[in-house]
Design an enzyme around this catalytic site. Structure first.
Site, short mmCIF file in Angstrom:
data_model
loop_
_atom_site.label_atom_id
_atom_site.label_comp_id
_atom_site.label_asym_id
_atom_site.label_seq_id
_atom_site.Cartn_x
_atom_site.Cartn_y
_atom_site.Cartn_z
N ARG A 101 0.88 -1.19 0.00
CA ARG A 101 0.00 0.00 0.00
C ARG A 101 0.90 1.22 0.00
O ARG A 101 1.67 1.43 0.95
CB ARG A 101 -0.91 -0.01 1.23
CG ARG A 101 -1.59 1.33 1.46
CD ARG A 101 -2.75 1.28 2.42
NE ARG A 101 -3.86 0.58 1.84
CZ ARG A 101 -5.09 0.61 2.33
NH1 ARG A 101 -5.36 1.30 3.42
NH2 ARG A 101 -6.06 -0.05 1.73
N HIS A 128 -7.11 0.89 -6.61
CA HIS A 128 -7.31 -0.01 -5.46
C HIS A 128 -7.88 -1.34 -5.99
O HIS A 128 -9.03 -1.69 -5.72
CB HIS A 128 -8.27 0.65 -4.47
CG HIS A 128 -8.24 0.07 -3.08
ND1 HIS A 128 -7.43 -0.99 -2.72
CD2 HIS A 128 -8.94 0.40 -1.96
CE1 HIS A 128 -7.63 -1.28 -1.45
NE2 HIS A 128 -8.54 -0.46 -0.96
N GLN A 131 -9.64 -4.01 -3.71
CA GLN A 131 -11.00 -3.62 -3.30
C GLN A 131 -12.00 -3.91 -4.42
O GLN A 131 -13.12 -4.36 -4.16
CB GLN A 131 -11.02 -2.12 -2.96
CG GLN A 131 -12.37 -1.63 -2.46
CD GLN A 131 -12.73 -2.20 -1.11
OE1 GLN A 131 -11.95 -2.13 -0.19
NE2 GLN A 131 -13.92 -2.77 -1.00
N ASP A 224 -17.10 6.99 -2.08
CA ASP A 224 -15.93 6.80 -1.23
C ASP A 224 -15.66 8.15 -0.57
O ASP A 224 -16.22 9.17 -0.98
CB ASP A 224 -14.74 6.32 -2.08
CG ASP A 224 -13.50 5.99 -1.24
OD1 ASP A 224 -13.66 5.76 -0.02
OD2 ASP A 224 -12.39 5.97 -1.79
N CYS A 264 -16.19 1.28 0.03
CA CYS A 264 -15.05 0.45 0.43
C CYS A 264 -14.73 0.57 1.91
O CYS A 264 -14.09 -0.29 2.48
CB CYS A 264 -13.83 0.80 -0.42
SG CYS A 264 -13.14 2.42 -0.11
N ARG A 292 -13.16 -8.87 0.96
CA ARG A 292 -11.73 -8.58 0.79
C ARG A 292 -10.91 -9.85 1.07
O ARG A 292 -9.96 -10.16 0.38
CB ARG A 292 -11.28 -7.45 1.74
CG ARG A 292 -11.84 -6.07 1.42
CD ARG A 292 -11.32 -5.54 0.10
NE ARG A 292 -9.88 -5.46 0.08
CZ ARG A 292 -9.16 -4.45 0.57
NH1 ARG A 292 -9.76 -3.41 1.13
NH2 ARG A 292 -7.84 -4.44 0.48
N1 NVA Z 1 -9.89 6.52 -1.43
C1 NVA Z 1 -9.54 6.12 -0.10
C2 NVA Z 1 -9.71 4.65 0.07
C3 NVA Z 1 -9.41 4.13 1.45
C4 NVA Z 1 -9.55 2.65 1.57
C5 NVA Z 1 -8.13 6.56 0.22
O1 NVA Z 1 -7.25 6.42 -0.65
O2 NVA Z 1 -7.90 7.06 1.32
N1 CP Z 2 -11.19 -0.39 2.14
C1 CP Z 2 -9.92 -0.41 2.62
O1 CP Z 2 -8.94 -0.61 1.89
O2 CP Z 2 -9.85 -0.22 3.96
P1 CP Z 2 -8.53 -0.01 4.86
O3 CP Z 2 -7.98 1.35 4.52
O4 CP Z 2 -9.02 -0.10 6.26
O5 CP Z 2 -7.55 -1.09 4.50
#
Ligand code: NVA
Ligand code: CP
Length: 307
Positions: A101, A128, A131, A224, A264, A292
């Site tokens: 990540r 992502h 997801q 989101d 998500c 997931r």
């Molecule tokens: N769009 C959000 C998704 C979190 C799972 C982010 O990147 O923070």
């Molecule tokens: N949806 C998702 O990726 O959640 P987290 O940021 O908690 O991993």
């Protein structure tokens, strides 16, 4: 050749479908497959916070007979101290796969180019894909199919989730609609790639400015957070500009009567979605969060089979 999942269109429509079939198989019989028996280790690296991704990878890797090695960038030599390519060369001698990540997509590309083990994007600024496998699995479970369905994403159209919906939805043959203000539209290159893929699968990718028009008749409605990780400094401006795109009961009523609502998570209740919708009868967010686990186990199994 080693396969990676750095973006949603790294797999074809039939490969995506194979991964989803495998996920359903693993959901029915959680310990049926042990491709990581040994046990082999999978490194899961986090430059950003996480609850779902961390837990589902850790549990999923253990379910598959392996050992999860969770690495926080802050406690490692990544993050400016050592390149992604050098890190990959160290890891590949000891682990079966790497999930990461991070911020820039280019870091993942550098890591994948430098290693013989599969690299999985566990969220970047641009995409992502893990997801989306969970979202598509959830939609397929509730609707029995993906191709031909209309999915409308509202809000930050340039976010990782919106851009992944374009690529993964187009790959599945869905009609993907993104509703956002002009300055929050997805990258032109991503829209182009989604349309190329949709041309092959019979799907489509369309941008809208008007939320009501975008939601009309949709089978699936998605939103989101308006403030993705790394965008915190723009919070005030984003809340103002994106507020017309809030998913509330009156907007959702414009979709099909049985339309599904997905998010998500984590959700900013009262901002991009009201609690009424999030906790309402059309919401499938908890199935989505559980999926997931199944989707990533299937993805790991599938990637290791290709190697
Ligand atoms: N769009 C959000 C998704 C979190 C799972 C982010 O990147 O923070
Ligand atoms: N949806 C998702 O990726 O959640 P987290 O940021 O908690 O991993």
């Amino acid at each position: 050749m080693t396969r990676h999942l750095l973006r949603d269109d790294d797999v074809s429509q039939s490969e995506q479908s194979e991964i989803l079939d495998l996920a359903l198989e693993l959901k029915r019989d959680r310990f049926a497959l042990t491709p990581l028996a040994g046990p082999q280790t999978v490194a899961v690296i986090f430059d950003k916070s996480s609850t779902r991704t961390r837990v589902s990878f850790a549990v999923g890797i253990a379910d598959l007979g392996g050992v999860p090695l969770i690495i926080s960038t802050a406690n490692s030599q990544l993050g400016g101290k050592e390149t992604a390519a050098d890190t990959a060369r160290v890891l590949e001698r000891q682990v079966a796969a790497i999930a990461w990540r991070t911020y820039a997509q280019s870091g993942l590309e550098e890591m994948a180019a430098g290693t013989m083990v599969p690299v999985i994007n566990a969220l970047s600024d641009d995409f992502h894909p893990c997801q989306l496998l969970a979202d598509l699995l959830t939609i397929r479970e509730h609707r029995g199919r993906l191709a031909g369905l209309t999915a409308t994403f509202l809000g930050d159209g340039a976010s990782n989730m919106a851009q992944s919906y374009l690529l993964a939805g187009a790959t599945a043959g869905m009609h993907v609609r993104i509703a956002s203000p002009r300055e929050f539209e997805p990258a032109a290159a991503v829209v182009h790639d989604a349309r190329e893929r949709a041309h092959v699968t019979g799907g489509s990718a369309t941008l809208f400015a008007d939320p009501a028009e975008a939601v009309a008749g949709a089978d699936v409605v998605i939103t989101d957070t308006w403030v993705s990780m790394g965008r915190e400094a723009e919070k005030a401006e984003r809340l103002t500009r994106l507020s017309p795109y809030q998913v509330n009961a009156s907007l959702l009523a414009l979709a099909k009567p049985d339309a599904l609502f997905l998010h998500c998570l984590p959700a900013d209740r009262g901002f991009e979605v009201t609690a009424e919708v999030l906790d309402g009868p059309q919401s499938v967010i908890w199935d989505e969060a559980e999926n997931r686990l199944h989707a990533q186990k299937a993805l790991l199994t599938w990637l290791l089979r290709q190697a």
